[in-house]
Design a protein around this motif. Sequence first.
Motif, PDB file in Angstrom:
ATOM      1  N   ARG A  25      37.012  32.104  46.807  1.00 34.20           N
ATOM      2  CA  ARG A  25      37.463  32.764  48.158  1.00 34.20           C
ATOM      3  C   ARG A  25      37.752  34.331  48.135  1.00 34.20           C
ATOM      4  O   ARG A  25      37.811  35.231  47.044  1.00 34.20           O
ATOM      5  CB  ARG A  25      38.921  32.434  48.314  1.00 34.20           C
ATOM      6  N   TYR A  26      37.459  34.804  49.227  1.00 32.22           N
ATOM      7  CA  TYR A  26      37.428  36.207  49.527  1.00 32.22           C
ATOM      8  C   TYR A  26      38.728  36.649  49.879  1.00 32.22           C
ATOM      9  O   TYR A  26      39.568  36.020  50.691  1.00 32.22           O
ATOM     10  CB  TYR A  26      36.491  36.684  50.663  1.00 32.22           C
ATOM     11  N   PHE A  27      39.300  37.833  49.320  1.00 31.82           N
ATOM     12  CA  PHE A  27      40.587  38.341  49.791  1.00 31.82           C
ATOM     13  C   PHE A  27      40.466  39.954  49.960  1.00 31.82           C
ATOM     14  O   PHE A  27      39.405  40.703  49.496  1.00 31.82           O
ATOM     15  CB  PHE A  27      41.465  38.095  48.720  1.00 31.82           C
ATOM     16  N   ARG A  28      41.677  40.412  50.580  1.00 30.92           N
ATOM     17  CA  ARG A  28      41.612  41.813  50.813  1.00 30.92           C
ATOM     18  C   ARG A  28      43.018  42.541  50.005  1.00 30.92           C
ATOM     19  O   ARG A  28      43.830  41.658  49.883  1.00 30.92           O
ATOM     20  CB  ARG A  28      41.929  42.212  52.406  1.00 30.92           C
ATOM     21  N   ARG A  29      43.069  43.661  49.975  1.00 34.56           N
ATOM     22  CA  ARG A  29      44.031  44.340  49.228  1.00 34.56           C
ATOM     23  C   ARG A  29      45.467  44.159  50.157  1.00 34.56           C
ATOM     24  O   ARG A  29      46.464  43.818  49.394  1.00 34.56           O
ATOM     25  CB  ARG A  29      43.813  45.721  49.097  1.00 34.56           C
ATOM     26  N   GLU A  30      45.255  43.709  51.306  1.00 39.45           N
ATOM     27  CA  GLU A  30      46.454  43.607  52.002  1.00 39.45           C
ATOM     28  C   GLU A  30      47.026  42.312  52.069  1.00 39.45           C
ATOM     29  O   GLU A  30      48.199  41.930  52.215  1.00 39.45           O
ATOM     30  CB  GLU A  30      46.357  43.708  53.676  1.00 39.45           C
ATOM     31  N   ASP A  31      46.333  41.346  51.274  1.00 34.77           N
ATOM     32  CA  ASP A  31      47.012  40.035  50.772  1.00 34.77           C
ATOM     33  C   ASP A  31      47.737  39.859  49.711  1.00 34.77           C
ATOM     34  O   ASP A  31      48.306  39.064  49.710  1.00 34.77           O
ATOM     35  CB  ASP A  31      45.418  39.029  51.101  1.00 34.77           C
ATOM     36  N   LEU A  32      47.641  40.979  49.163  1.00 38.35           N
ATOM     37  CA  LEU A  32      48.420  41.046  47.739  1.00 38.35           C
ATOM     38  C   LEU A  32      49.856  41.764  47.961  1.00 38.35           C
ATOM     39  O   LEU A  32      49.943  42.548  49.050  1.00 38.35           O
ATOM     40  CB  LEU A  32      47.608  41.778  46.656  1.00 38.35           C
ATOM     41  N   PRO A  33      50.675  41.386  47.120  1.00 39.57           N
ATOM     42  CA  PRO A  33      52.086  42.270  47.382  1.00 39.57           C
ATOM     43  C   PRO A  33      51.706  43.802  46.879  1.00 39.57           C
ATOM     44  O   PRO A  33      50.715  44.009  46.398  1.00 39.57           O
ATOM     45  CB  PRO A  33      52.712  41.644  46.199  1.00 39.57           C
ATOM     46  N   GLU A  34      52.531  44.781  47.541  1.00 39.30           N
ATOM     47  CA  GLU A  34      52.288  46.206  47.357  1.00 39.30           C
ATOM     48  C   GLU A  34      52.056  46.586  45.960  1.00 39.30           C
ATOM     49  O   GLU A  34      51.470  47.537  45.375  1.00 39.30           O
ATOM     50  CB  GLU A  34      53.252  46.772  47.953  1.00 39.30           C
ATOM     51  N   ASN A  35      53.068  45.805  44.996  1.00 37.97           N
ATOM     52  CA  ASN A  35      53.196  46.246  43.603  1.00 37.97           C
ATOM     53  C   ASN A  35      52.211  45.372  42.730  1.00 37.97           C
ATOM     54  O   ASN A  35      52.394  45.595  41.576  1.00 37.97           O
ATOM     55  CB  ASN A  35      54.556  46.432  43.023  1.00 37.97           C
ATOM     56  N   ALA A  36      51.483  44.749  43.366  1.00 36.05           N
ATOM     57  CA  ALA A  36      50.533  43.967  42.467  1.00 36.05           C
ATOM     58  C   ALA A  36      49.713  44.456  41.809  1.00 36.05           C
ATOM     59  O   ALA A  36      49.172  45.317  42.311  1.00 36.05           O
ATOM     60  CB  ALA A  36      49.920  42.654  43.340  1.00 36.05           C
ATOM     61  N   VAL A  37      49.362  44.197  40.590  1.00 38.82           N
ATOM     62  CA  VAL A  37      48.152  44.972  39.777  1.00 38.82           C
ATOM     63  C   VAL A  37      46.818  44.156  40.022  1.00 38.82           C
ATOM     64  O   VAL A  37      46.890  42.868  39.812  1.00 38.82           O
ATOM     65  CB  VAL A  37      48.529  44.635  38.182  1.00 38.82           C
ATOM     66  N   VAL A  38      45.833  44.709  40.290  1.00 41.59           N
ATOM     67  CA  VAL A  38      44.451  43.891  40.414  1.00 41.59           C
ATOM     68  C   VAL A  38      43.537  44.320  39.520  1.00 41.59           C
ATOM     69  O   VAL A  38      43.345  45.579  39.072  1.00 41.59           O
ATOM     70  CB  VAL A  38      44.104  44.349  41.893  1.00 41.59           C
ATOM     71  N   ALA A  39      43.132  43.442  38.654  1.00 40.19           N
ATOM     72  CA  ALA A  39      42.199  43.513  37.843  1.00 40.19           C
ATOM     73  C   ALA A  39      41.115  42.321  37.683  1.00 40.19           C
ATOM     74  O   ALA A  39      41.695  40.971  37.785  1.00 40.19           O
ATOM     75  CB  ALA A  39      42.887  43.933  36.202  1.00 40.19           C
TER      76      ALA A  39
END
Length: 212
Positions: A25-39
Amino acid sequence: MQGTIIHYDELTRCGLLRDEAGRVRYFRREDLPENAVVADNLTIQVDVSEEGRPPVVPVTLTNPPVVPADEVLPVRAEVVPERYEPYAASEVPAQRGGWLNWPGSLIALAALIALALSGNEPSPRGGRTPALLESFWGILTAVMLALASYLFGSGTRRWLVRLLYWPIVLCTGMAFWMQSCDGFEGDTASETYLYLLAALFVAAYLLPYRRR
């Protein structure tokens, strides 16, 4: 929804993840919690709306082609512009002149000075003897000696230096002969000049030489 990040681009702030059902699936940074770590390869909780977000269908090769080890794959060859091609070994420009050429240049210069000092000595018969530079042949010899000194120092083609040596010898002989008819007598300067002329032959034909 929980899923594992496959790829995330910080520049576009978008990425791909694989959900629990194995769908991409495709996602955007806005779909994640503000303090979520993305890697990449990180399991996260994503709030992805099912509307307008169709799953990305991955393309996989079930039977990838196997290339034999001894088979060479065709590779596109890039044409290098001519101006970027390296010099051939015979075309590499050498350093201009060099210390190997300085002996010849100094010998020619010393010979020019000795030629200028030859003659013009007190004569036993009164007056002074004629100088070699008072003749046309003497002046021509001086010009060629100055040119020889320059050619040695600049590292020009060696055959030019050797070719110039013999007119110097010829003009020297003519200067001595013509001035002797007017009363020229040999002196220390003229003897030194003849020795330097022989040394110039050695420099032109025998000493190491670096061409530019």
